[in-house]
Design a protein around this motif. Structure first.
Motif, PDB file in Angstrom:
ATOM      1  N   TRP A 134       4.596  -1.612  -8.704  1.00 60.38           N
ATOM      2  CA  TRP A 134       3.514  -0.642  -8.865  1.00 60.38           C
ATOM      3  C   TRP A 134       2.241  -1.325  -9.379  1.00 60.38           C
ATOM      4  O   TRP A 134       1.136  -1.025  -8.934  1.00 60.38           O
TER       5      TRP A 134
ATOM      6  N   ALA B 235       0.655  -3.133  -6.563  1.00 63.27           N
ATOM      7  CA  ALA B 235       0.303  -2.331  -5.383  1.00 63.27           C
ATOM      8  C   ALA B 235      -1.214  -2.254  -5.250  1.00 63.27           C
ATOM      9  O   ALA B 235      -1.937  -2.274  -6.252  1.00 63.27           O
TER      10      ALA B 235
ATOM     11  N   THR C  55       0.815  -1.222   0.000  1.00 62.55           N
ATOM     12  CA  THR C  55       0.000   0.000   0.000  1.00 62.55           C
ATOM     13  C   THR C  55       0.845   1.267   0.000  1.00 62.55           C
ATOM     14  O   THR C  55       0.300   2.366  -0.111  1.00 62.55           O
ATOM     15  N   ARG C  56       2.154   1.145   0.141  1.00 62.63           N
ATOM     16  CA  ARG C  56       3.034   2.306   0.107  1.00 62.63           C
ATOM     17  C   ARG C  56       4.287   1.969  -0.670  1.00 62.63           C
ATOM     18  O   ARG C  56       4.852   0.900  -0.480  1.00 62.63           O
ATOM     19  N   ARG C  57       4.689   2.883  -1.555  1.00 57.42           N
ATOM     20  CA  ARG C  57       5.958   2.752  -2.241  1.00 57.42           C
ATOM     21  C   ARG C  57       6.859   3.889  -1.802  1.00 57.42           C
ATOM     22  O   ARG C  57       6.404   5.021  -1.686  1.00 57.42           O
TER      23      ARG C  57
ATOM     24  N   GLN D 210       0.017   5.166  -3.125  1.00 60.49           N
ATOM     25  CA  GLN D 210       1.326   4.625  -2.745  1.00 60.49           C
ATOM     26  C   GLN D 210       2.249   5.725  -2.223  1.00 60.49           C
ATOM     27  O   GLN D 210       3.188   5.454  -1.488  1.00 60.49           O
TER      28      GLN D 210
END
Lengths: 186, 186
Positions: B39, B42, A8-10, B166
């Motif tokens: 990505w 995600a 949920t986070r990059r 994200q």
């Protein structure tokens, strides 16, 4: 911070941000180029923006917001706060224009913006440099560039929503299942 | 009903709906093809979908929902309610696939769907024909086709949101200005 398992986070990675930013002109082309003008000019009521307005705004923010503010951070740091943005400038700038000419201009402006990003050869320590936002206070270059990405996607979401909501009545009882139509404009 | 001055509602016009539906594969290509896999995979937490899942779902709904239901309306009317949809079928169908192969398949499936639409040579009175939705009750072909359009755009909105979120932490104080990040997942 993202962990390997967190989907949920990059973390911000410049090459990835550029990969997303470089896609936006082609994405807007795919959605909008050749659509009937009534769809391009459709909006969500009152002073909300049409897809046409959004493209004009994205041209304006590439010109006046992202890289200009990045340069202020790199050249002056917090000593010189960012200039205020004019969030309605694009209405004047786009008057009398066609969507096709705006899409072409956006592709060119974005290409220039990303060429400028590449020219700066930003390091990790550059990304931590700080600037002064007139309303939000201290921000970093990394936050500015991450916001540029999220801002593109926010406006792609807006265009999807503006178009879909034109069929708010036409979908009939399916309205209940369509989040894009069901949720009030906030 | 839309009036000439109302820019917030468009009446359903088949050619316009097809124009929007035909754009979706190229739009998803522009946004997603070539993005790093982290990505693509995600999501928004818990059981929410990734962009990969959304593309697989769009393939599944073109195969099992839109035109199959249109044919049930035209062949049986309300006498035969629609089959229930399996909203998790695409998880099995997409297992082991690459995004590129899903994007290619979606382009092909959508092209076939729209060829089928053209073959039906739908008239205005066809569009008013009624079918039976297992949960929503009576619906018209016109509503089904309008929902197909809104459903595409709903999922384009979802992909924009999944990607943008994200960077929920990375945008720092700008979070307050970004509706796409600010609003809770509903």
């Amino acid at each position: 911070m993202a962990t390997q398992a967190d989907r949920t986070r990059r973390p911000f990675v410049l090459e990835e941000a550029v990969a997303i930013l470089s896609r936006t002109p082609a994405t807007l082309d795919a959605v909008l180029r050749g659509l009937p003008d009534d769809w391009i000019r459709a909006h969500e009521g009152d002073t909300t923006w049409s897809s046409f307005d959004v493209v004009a705004h994205l041209i304006n923010t590439d010109r006046t917001n992202w890289m200009p503010r990045a340069r202020i951070i790199l050249d002056y740091g917090e000593a010189r706060p960012f200039d205020e943005l004019n969030r309605s400038a694009h209405f004047v700038e786009s008057r009398g224009r066609t969507l096709v000419s705006l899409l072409d201009e956006f592709a060119s402006v974005r290409q220039n913006s990303l060429r400028d990003v590449a020219t700066l050869r930003l390091t990790e320590s550059d990304l931590e440099r700080r600037g002064g936002h007139p309303a939000l206070g201290v921000v970093t270059l990394r936050q500015l560039l991450a916001t540029w990405v999220a801002h593109d996607l926010d406006h792609l979401m807006q265009i999807s929503r503006v178009l879909a909501r034109q069929y708010s009545d036409e979908v009939g009882p399916w309205r209940a299942y369509l989040r894009i139509i069901r949720e009030a404009h906030g």
